[in-house]
Design an enzyme around this catalytic site. Structure first.
Site, PDB file in Angstrom:
ATOM      1  CE  LYS A 186      -9.582  -3.228   6.684  1.00 34.61           C
ATOM      2  NZ  LYS A 186      -9.527  -1.909   5.986  1.00 34.61           N
ATOM      3  CD  GLU A 259       1.034   2.081  -6.312  1.00 36.32           C
ATOM      4  OE1 GLU A 259       1.304   3.106  -5.654  1.00 36.32           O
ATOM      5  OE2 GLU A 259      -0.014   1.920  -6.940  1.00 36.32           O
ATOM      6  CB  CYS A 293      -0.292   6.163  -6.154  1.00 37.35           C
ATOM      7  SG  CYS A 293      -1.271   5.560  -4.768  1.00 37.35           S
ATOM      8  CD  GLU A 391       1.055  10.941  -2.587  1.00 37.31           C
ATOM      9  OE1 GLU A 391       0.622  10.321  -3.569  1.00 37.31           O
ATOM     10  OE2 GLU A 391       1.417  10.395  -1.522  1.00 37.31           O
TER      11      GLU A 391
END
Length: 494
Positions: A186, A259, A293, A391
């Protein structure tokens, strides 16, 4: 178009495709259908992505379930050969695939960007094919011989992000296929076309049903995470979505590799050489225009060399060209989507209001396009400021001054995120001592964010759990099985 159409076997037309337009033609929705995808750098319509339904997903999972036993029975050697041929297919179409990726994701062709990402896809396939996972003899005492082996889990659901859409898809797909699983992918709704093109290339070497992709909205991803016939879910994305996937997995007891978000800290020790580390700091923070990330997202620098580091980093930042994705001179590009642009703009404006010192950047680069934000270094911030604590996932780096190393370590560890971190020093032993105190899945010394196909990678705390890459990555997409045999000469006990 059904979900399995994106995983259809190769045809003469498909294998001869030689441009990004040819790749687009493979995977786009029929004219007048689908959802428009726009190029971040220009705002132009790139194409229309198919919008699959939960029923399409169910069909893809059913096809994967039916195809998986024969794929598992083909054996490790045959599956490894298939992965090697997949790598060859990617290399043959590397340039059109990179151009499609650049147009859809926004990252430039050059630097550690689109061409680099496509090259990493084939490299990871080859490394995964070459990795062996041998049975481990855990007991052999004359009475019992017990071996730990690994079998396929069955059907793997792979949910990917928009920042490194091709590379992370390969990180999920390659080990899963190598271990004999079938996979349903996906892709992010922001970057579906390049991922669908990648899956179509891989499927030129695979039996029908073993690998497919379903392009849809969030409800399709949620269905994949909770599907009763999915045995393993691999997800790269936000911590909030990761939590929802954990909740969904309670129903089907799917194994998970997550993750999740990171807010990686870097600590510069007082013996570091500012000029020597400036390039490494820059790319640690701003690879993929900061949309990574495990990028360096907050930098702690000792008082004694604070201004020197700020100045050296600013010199590097000012020399890096930002521009259109297909411009061969660009190494930095736009933010991928308006939502992320707004996050960066909000955090930078807030930092300015709190007295942060703008060293470079600080305002949207509207002369380049709607989603461009220049590299922004902001000095003199502190823990608790939103640009430090949240973040940012973009080209803005807060630089924080510290005096005592204990305080810097405490700052690095104070947040929920624990994906990566780095320590910068001319003394390897001193750097190692600090690294061992940091709560992160990976701590780099004198670099930041580099990954290797044989080095395990994963987060702790709010950055998820489970490992990818190398032998540990193969184990993560397999079910352990112990085969324990008693010696026939030993009488069983009562």
């Amino acid at each position: 178009m059904t979900a399995t159409d994106t995983g259809a076997s190769t045809s003469a037309t498909a294998t001869s495709a030689g441009s990004e337009e040819d790749l687009l033609a493979r995977v786009s929705a029929p004219q007048g259908q689908g959802r428009q995808i726009r190029e971040p750098a220009t705002g132009a319509v790139l194409g229309a992505a198919p919008v699959h339904s939960k029923q399409d997903l169910d069909a893809a999972v059913a096809a994967a379930r039916a195809a998986q036993p024969a794929w598992a029975a083909s054996g490790h050697e045959q599956r490894s050969q298939v992965l090697l041929r997949m790598a060859d297919r990617i290399d043959a179409l590397a340039e059109p695939l990179a151009r499609l990726l650049a147009r859809e994701q926004g990252k430039p062709l050059n630097g550690p960007n689109a061409r680099f990402e496509v090259g990493a896809c084939s490299a990871w396939l080859r490394a995964t094919a070459a990795t062996t996972l041998e049975p481990q003899v855990v007991v052999d005492d004359g009475a019992t011989r017990a071996e730990l082996t690994y079998r396929p889990v069955g059907v793997v659901g792979a949910i990917g992000p928009w920042n490194w859409p091709l590379m992370i898809t390969i990180w999920q797909v390659a080990p899963a296929l190598r271990m004999g699983n079938a996979v349903v992918v996906k892709p992010s709704e922001y970057t579906p076309l390049s991922v669908l093109a990648l899956i179509s290339i891989l499927n030129e070497e695979l039996p029908e049903g073993v690998l497919s992709a379903v392009s849809g909205e969030g409800e399709v991803g949620a269905r994949l995470a909770s599907h009763p016939d999915v045995d393993k879910v691999m997800f790269t994305g936000s911590t909030a979505t990761g939590r929802r996937i954990i909740e969904s997995s309670a129903g089907n007891l799917a194994r998970l590799t997550l993750e999740l978000g990171g807010n990686d800290a870097g600590i510069v020790l007082p013996d570091a050489d500012p000029q020597a580390i400036a390039d490494g700091l820059f790319w640690g923070a701003f690879i993929n225009t900061g949309q990574t990330c495990a990028a360096l997202k907050r930098l702690y620098v000792h008082d004694s060399l604070y201004e020197e580091v700020v100045d050296a980093l600013a010199d590097v930042a000012r020399a890096m060209p930002m521009g259109a994705s297909l411009d061969e001179t660009s190494v930095l590009g736009p933010l991928q989507n308006k939502q992320q642009f707004d996050v960066v703009a909000r955090l930078v404006e807030d930092a300015k209001q709190r007295g942060g010192r703008i060293v470079t950047g600080g305002q949207p680069a509207t002369e380049l396009g709607e989603l461009f934000f220049p590299v922004t270094l902001i000095a003199d911030l502190k823990d608790g400021d939103p640009l430090v604590d949240e973040e940012q996932f973009g080209p803005a780096l807060p630089i924080i001054r510290y005096s005592e190393i204990d305080d810097a370590v405490a700052s690095a560890n104070r947040l929920e995120a624990g994906l990566g971190a780095s320590v910068w020093s001319a003394d390897p032993a001193a750097a190692r001592a600090v690294a061992e105190r940091i709560q992160a899945g990976t701590v780099w010394i004198n670099s930041h964010g580099g990954v290797h196909p044989m080095v395990p990678f994963g987060g702790v705390k709010g950055s998820g759990y489970g490992l990818e890459f190398g032998v540990e990555g193969l184990k993560a997409v397999a079910a352990p099985q112990v085969i324990s045999a008693a010696s026939p000469t030993i009488a069983p006990t009562a």
